[in-house]
Design a protein around this motif. Structure first.
Motif, PDB file in Angstrom:
ATOM      1  N   SER A 120       0.836  -1.209   0.000  1.00 51.91           N
ATOM      2  CA  SER A 120       0.000   0.000   0.000  1.00 51.91           C
ATOM      3  C   SER A 120       0.868   1.254   0.000  1.00 51.91           C
ATOM      4  CB  SER A 120      -0.931   0.002   1.219  1.00 51.91           C
ATOM      5  OG  SER A 120      -1.743  -1.151   1.230  1.00 51.91           O
ATOM      6  N   PRO A 121       1.556   1.524  -1.081  1.00 52.05           N
ATOM      7  CA  PRO A 121       2.412   2.715  -1.125  1.00 52.05           C
ATOM      8  C   PRO A 121       1.589   3.988  -1.283  1.00 52.05           C
ATOM      9  CG  PRO A 121       2.420   1.613  -3.241  1.00 52.05           C
ATOM     10  CD  PRO A 121       1.633   0.736  -2.316  1.00 52.05           C
ATOM     11  N   SER A 159       4.651   9.064  -7.211  1.00 52.56           N
ATOM     12  CA  SER A 159       4.757   9.609  -5.870  1.00 52.56           C
ATOM     13  C   SER A 159       6.121  10.238  -5.639  1.00 52.56           C
ATOM     14  CB  SER A 159       4.526   8.495  -4.836  1.00 52.56           C
ATOM     15  OG  SER A 159       4.728   8.961  -3.527  1.00 52.56           O
ATOM     16  N   ASN A 160       6.139  11.258  -4.788  1.00 56.14           N
ATOM     17  CA  ASN A 160       7.399  11.840  -4.327  1.00 56.14           C
ATOM     18  C   ASN A 160       7.748  11.357  -2.933  1.00 56.14           C
ATOM     19  OD1 ASN A 160       8.105  13.453  -6.591  1.00 56.14           O
ATOM     20  ND2 ASN A 160       6.510  14.917  -6.029  1.00 56.14           N
ATOM     21  N   THR A 161       6.966  10.402  -2.423  1.00 55.58           N
ATOM     22  CA  THR A 161       7.211   9.811  -1.108  1.00 55.58           C
ATOM     23  C   THR A 161       7.831   8.437  -1.270  1.00 55.58           C
ATOM     24  OG1 THR A 161       5.292  10.968  -0.178  1.00 55.58           O
ATOM     25  CG2 THR A 161       6.165   9.086   1.064  1.00 55.58           C
ATOM     26  N   THR A 162       8.983   8.229  -0.671  1.00 54.61           N
ATOM     27  CA  THR A 162       9.660   6.934  -0.778  1.00 54.61           C
ATOM     28  C   THR A 162       8.817   5.851  -0.101  1.00 54.61           C
ATOM     29  OG1 THR A 162      11.827   8.004  -0.742  1.00 54.61           O
ATOM     30  CG2 THR A 162      11.754   5.648  -0.233  1.00 54.61           C
ATOM     31  N   PRO A 163       8.528   4.742  -0.778  1.00 55.14           N
ATOM     32  CA  PRO A 163       7.725   3.670  -0.170  1.00 55.14           C
ATOM     33  C   PRO A 163       8.383   3.170   1.117  1.00 55.14           C
ATOM     34  CG  PRO A 163       7.980   3.309  -2.512  1.00 55.14           C
ATOM     35  CD  PRO A 163       8.903   4.429  -2.156  1.00 55.14           C
ATOM     36  N   CYS A 170       7.296 -10.068  -4.792  1.00 55.93           N
ATOM     37  CA  CYS A 170       6.757  -9.444  -6.008  1.00 55.93           C
ATOM     38  C   CYS A 170       5.884 -10.421  -6.793  1.00 55.93           C
ATOM     39  CB  CYS A 170       7.895  -8.958  -6.897  1.00 55.93           C
ATOM     40  SG  CYS A 170       8.904  -7.667  -6.145  1.00 55.93           S
ATOM     41  N   GLY A 171       4.878  -9.867  -7.451  1.00 56.61           N
ATOM     42  CA  GLY A 171       4.062 -10.653  -8.348  1.00 56.61           C
ATOM     43  C   GLY A 171       2.745 -11.102  -7.765  1.00 56.61           C
ATOM     44  N   TYR A 172       2.588 -11.023  -6.447  1.00 59.12           N
ATOM     45  CA  TYR A 172       1.329 -11.448  -5.839  1.00 59.12           C
ATOM     46  C   TYR A 172       0.284 -10.335  -5.959  1.00 59.12           C
ATOM     47  CZ  TYR A 172       3.750 -15.473  -3.929  1.00 59.12           C
ATOM     48  OH  TYR A 172       4.458 -16.638  -3.796  1.00 59.12           O
ATOM     49  N   ASP A 173      -0.982 -10.699  -5.908  1.00 63.29           N
ATOM     50  CA  ASP A 173      -2.059  -9.724  -6.042  1.00 63.29           C
ATOM     51  C   ASP A 173      -1.905  -8.592  -5.034  1.00 63.29           C
ATOM     52  OD1 ASP A 173      -3.144 -11.235  -8.041  1.00 63.29           O
ATOM     53  OD2 ASP A 173      -4.670 -12.187  -6.787  1.00 63.29           O
ATOM     54  N   GLY A 174      -2.051  -7.371  -5.538  1.00 64.56           N
ATOM     55  CA  GLY A 174      -2.025  -6.210  -4.662  1.00 64.56           C
ATOM     56  C   GLY A 174      -0.654  -5.648  -4.386  1.00 64.56           C
ATOM     57  N   THR A 175       0.403  -6.283  -4.891  1.00 66.96           N
ATOM     58  CA  THR A 175       1.752  -5.772  -4.655  1.00 66.96           C
ATOM     59  C   THR A 175       2.192  -4.887  -5.812  1.00 66.96           C
ATOM     60  OG1 THR A 175       2.753  -7.767  -5.598  1.00 66.96           O
ATOM     61  CG2 THR A 175       2.422  -7.711  -3.212  1.00 66.96           C
ATOM     62  N   PHE A 176       2.918  -3.825  -5.462  1.00 63.73           N
ATOM     63  CA  PHE A 176       3.413  -2.866  -6.451  1.00 63.73           C
ATOM     64  C   PHE A 176       4.925  -2.986  -6.600  1.00 63.73           C
ATOM     65  CE2 PHE A 176      -0.639  -1.114  -5.336  1.00 63.73           C
ATOM     66  CZ  PHE A 176      -1.063  -0.386  -6.443  1.00 63.73           C
ATOM     67  N   PHE A 177       5.396  -3.042  -7.848  1.00 64.89           N
ATOM     68  CA  PHE A 177       6.810  -2.950  -8.122  1.00 64.89           C
ATOM     69  C   PHE A 177       7.201  -1.474  -7.955  1.00 64.89           C
ATOM     70  CE2 PHE A 177       5.376  -6.709 -10.250  1.00 64.89           C
ATOM     71  CZ  PHE A 177       6.452  -7.591 -10.256  1.00 64.89           C
ATOM     72  N   ALA A 178       8.162  -1.181  -7.091  1.00 64.50           N
ATOM     73  CA  ALA A 178       8.535   0.201  -6.800  1.00 64.50           C
ATOM     74  C   ALA A 178       9.851   0.566  -7.486  1.00 64.50           C
ATOM     75  CB  ALA A 178       8.659   0.396  -5.287  1.00 64.50           C
TER      76      ALA A 178
END
Length: 294
Positions: A120-121, A159-163, A170-178
């Motif tokens: 949830s970034p 975003s300008n906010t670091t996650p 990575c790769g699972y539902d709901g995950t974001f590559f940052a």
């Protein structure tokens, strides 16, 4: 015509970092895909055994994405398109370990650096994009781009906010590559990146036509898989608009047309001009209507 044996591909000169000139690229991990996706539609497939050599070989050949399948086949596939949202699969462990029977995908023409994956970034701008490239472009003025597959599209967060928080697999539902990069503010920097991509694509076209002089295509000779002939498909009557039996160097090139056997055309009544068949006379019993014999 020319036999293949006259034009061997010197793989050592392609894949050895010490034997070829340096190329301008920076690999960026974009995920795992099934091995079938990684090996299908390959435009260029050097035999390499480590991912670094695959990235280098693809960038050196002018491609913008490298797909490396290991350890099932140690196969390197070079493409100009990234993975579709539905092709992204889960890593075996950690963030970038694609494991057996999957292909690791790296983008080669971006200034973004992969960081990790998060649930949830924070987001200053949320859109739906069709490709990784379009998300990277969308977030060019932000310091972070976050991409998550969502059905047939990607959810793109700028975003300008670091996650922060716990990194996820990575790769699972709901995950974001940052990803992070130095945000650009000048349009001239955007133009330079776009010109770089265009140059890489032009270099790829030159590679595809490396076997023949300018303006000619290397066309497969029927009945002899190891031979080709150089043809001007813009005017060749029997291979008009492309190679009739396929291109020797480009499996995705459009097929040509044999203008000499068009339905109803009189003998000598058809020509090829600018890659298109043109009929000037029809056989008895046919009439020329809108450029066709009917």
């Amino acid at each position: 015509m020319f036999p293949k044996s006259l034009f061997p591909i010197a793989l050592l000169s392609i894949i050895s970092l010490g034997s070829v000139s340096a190329v301008d690229y920076s690999e960026t991990y974009v995920g795992c895909v099934p091995i079938g996706t990684g090996t299908s539609g390959a435009l260029y497939s050097p035999s390499v055994y480590i991912i670094e050599d695959c990235n280098f070989a693809c960038a050196d050949a002018g491609y913008t994405y490298a797909y490396f399948s290991n350890p099932a086949s140690s196969f390197c596939s070079c493409k100009n398109t990234g993975p579709a949202p539905g092709d992204i699969s889960s890593v075996a462990s950690g963030n970038t370990n694609c494991g057996s029977f999957q292909a690791t995908v790296n983008a080669l023409a971006t200034d973004y650096s992969f960081q990790s994956c998060y649930n949830s970034p924070a987001s200053d701008d949320t859109t739906s994009q069709s490709t990784f490239d379009s998300c990277f472009e969308r977030c060019s003025t932000y310091t972070n781009a976050l991409v998550a597959p969502a059905g047939t599209t990607y959810t793109c967060l700028c975003s300008n906010t670091t996650p922060s928080g716990t990194a996820e697999s990575c790769g699972y539902d709901g995950t974001f590559f940052a990803y992070s990069h130095t945000a650009i503010s000048s349009p001239s920097l955007v133009d330079r990146r776009r010109r770089r991509l265009e140059r890489m694509k032009r270099d790829e076209q030159l590679r595809l036509n490396r076997f023949c002089p300018g303006g000619l295509q290397a066309c497969i000779v029927p009945g002899s898989d190891d031979s080709f002939e150089c043809i001007d498909t813009s005017s060749e009557l029997e291979s008009c608009g492309g190679c009739l039996y396929g291109s020797y160097t480009n499996s995705t090139a459009p097929a040509g047309v044999d203008c000499s056997i068009l339905r109803g055309a009189a003998f000598g009544g058809a020509t090829c001009a600018n890659g298109r068949c043109e009929i000037s006379a029809c056989r008895e019993g046919f009439q020329l209507v809108d450029g066709k014999c009917q």
